[in-house]
Design a protein around this motif. Structure first.
Motif, mmCIF file in Angstrom:
data_model
loop_
_atom_site.group_PDB
_atom_site.id
_atom_site.type_symbol
_atom_site.label_atom_id
_atom_site.label_comp_id
_atom_site.label_asym_id
_atom_site.label_seq_id
_atom_site.Cartn_x
_atom_site.Cartn_y
_atom_site.Cartn_z
ATOM 1 N N ASP A 19 -40.577 21.975 41.410
ATOM 2 C CA ASP A 19 -39.312 21.324 40.856
ATOM 3 C C ASP A 19 -38.896 22.810 39.971
ATOM 4 O O ASP A 19 -37.665 22.826 40.091
ATOM 5 N N GLY A 22 -39.224 25.907 43.560
ATOM 6 C CA GLY A 22 -38.719 25.671 44.684
ATOM 7 C C GLY A 22 -40.095 25.714 45.727
ATOM 8 O O GLY A 22 -41.031 25.915 45.431
ATOM 9 N N PHE A 87 -34.100 14.744 46.549
ATOM 10 C CA PHE A 87 -33.312 15.722 46.102
ATOM 11 C C PHE A 87 -33.414 16.305 44.800
ATOM 12 O O PHE A 87 -33.599 17.240 44.148
ATOM 13 N N ARG A 88 -34.078 15.216 43.957
ATOM 14 C CA ARG A 88 -34.457 15.636 42.531
ATOM 15 C C ARG A 88 -35.845 16.480 42.432
ATOM 16 O O ARG A 88 -36.033 17.195 41.400
ATOM 17 N N HIS A 89 -36.517 16.557 43.683
ATOM 18 C CA HIS A 89 -37.620 17.263 43.744
ATOM 19 C C HIS A 89 -37.744 18.149 44.733
ATOM 20 O O HIS A 89 -38.303 18.279 46.091
ATOM 21 N N PRO A 90 -36.805 19.548 44.441
ATOM 22 C CA PRO A 90 -36.291 20.497 45.682
ATOM 23 C C PRO A 90 -37.528 21.051 46.189
ATOM 24 O O PRO A 90 -37.499 21.661 47.405
ATOM 25 N N ALA A 93 -38.923 18.387 49.064
ATOM 26 C CA ALA A 93 -37.873 17.747 49.691
ATOM 27 C C ALA A 93 -38.039 17.892 51.238
ATOM 28 O O ALA A 93 -38.137 16.841 52.210
ATOM 29 N N SER A 145 -29.331 17.754 55.883
ATOM 30 C CA SER A 145 -28.799 17.961 54.541
ATOM 31 C C SER A 145 -29.433 19.269 53.710
ATOM 32 O O SER A 145 -28.603 20.166 53.418
ATOM 33 N N ILE A 146 -30.960 19.708 53.940
ATOM 34 C CA ILE A 146 -31.600 20.632 53.331
ATOM 35 C C ILE A 146 -31.070 21.951 54.237
ATOM 36 O O ILE A 146 -30.863 22.924 53.582
#
Length: 200
Positions: A19, A22, A87-90, A93, A145-146
């Protein structure tokens, strides 16, 4: 005095690291440093880094709940919440996209999906197939999306191509690749297909 290491403690520390710093920071060495232990100590609880990341990915879904409502509302709510949780935990993800979690939280959500799809009227075999298709869609949409990031020259080129189609909206009005709008539209198509399959 150092805390006794447990799988839960290690997993929570790894999620914190991801988080804050990265995905590249989620190494066994960095996670061990977060815990103040030797990296080899982690291998007494996880056979390798992939197994640890599997556990972290499952923890990232701990807050995803099953909403009330009709079967399609539950399916839409679960899958949208999984996407948002990722997305809250990139840091994790991409791992969620590559290896959908199959531990406590992943199995809990998969069971809720299958129950909703059975309620939709699908046969048992089609419940399994539809669950697989929905999970694959979420994983692919999340990975897209990533990878997409901000609209780039490649996306603009695609938008210009779409703009030439008769009756098509201008490329600038199309949903951005990997956006929530695009995800919601694709999910709506899948749910409509499930309704049609159940009716048939």
């Amino acid at each position: 005095m150092q805390r006794r290491l447990t799988p839960e403690l290690i997993t929570a520390a790894a999620l914190r690291v991801g988080d804050a710093e990265g995905p590249k920071a989620m190494t066994m060495r960095r996670i061990a440093a977060e815990l103040g232990c030797d990296p080899m100590a982690l291998y007494r609880h996880f056979p390798d880094r992939t197994a640890l990341l599997d556990s972290v990915a499952d923890l990232a879904l701990a807050d995803v709940t099953v909403p009330p409502g009709a079967w399609d509302e539950r399916v839409r709510g679960i899958l949208s919440a999984v996407r948002e949780a990722a997305f809250r935990h990139p840091g994790i993800a991409a791992h969620v996209a590559a290896r959908p979690p199959l531990q406590d939280n992943g199995l809990r959500l998969a069971a809720a999906l299958t129950a909703a799809l059975a309620e939709a009227g699908l046969s048992p075999a089609d419940v399994v197939r539809a669950t697989q298709a929905l999970i694959a869609y979420v994983a692919a949409a999340l990975a897209m999306s990533i990878a997409a990031g901000e609209p780039d020259a490649r996306w603009r080129q695609l938008g210009e191509m779409f703009s030439t189609l008769p009756g098509a909206p201008p490329g600038a009005e199309l949903p951005v690749t990997g956006s929530a709008e695009q995800f919601a539209y694709g999910l709506r198509l899948l749910l409509n297909g499930i309704r049609a399959e159940a009716a048939a």
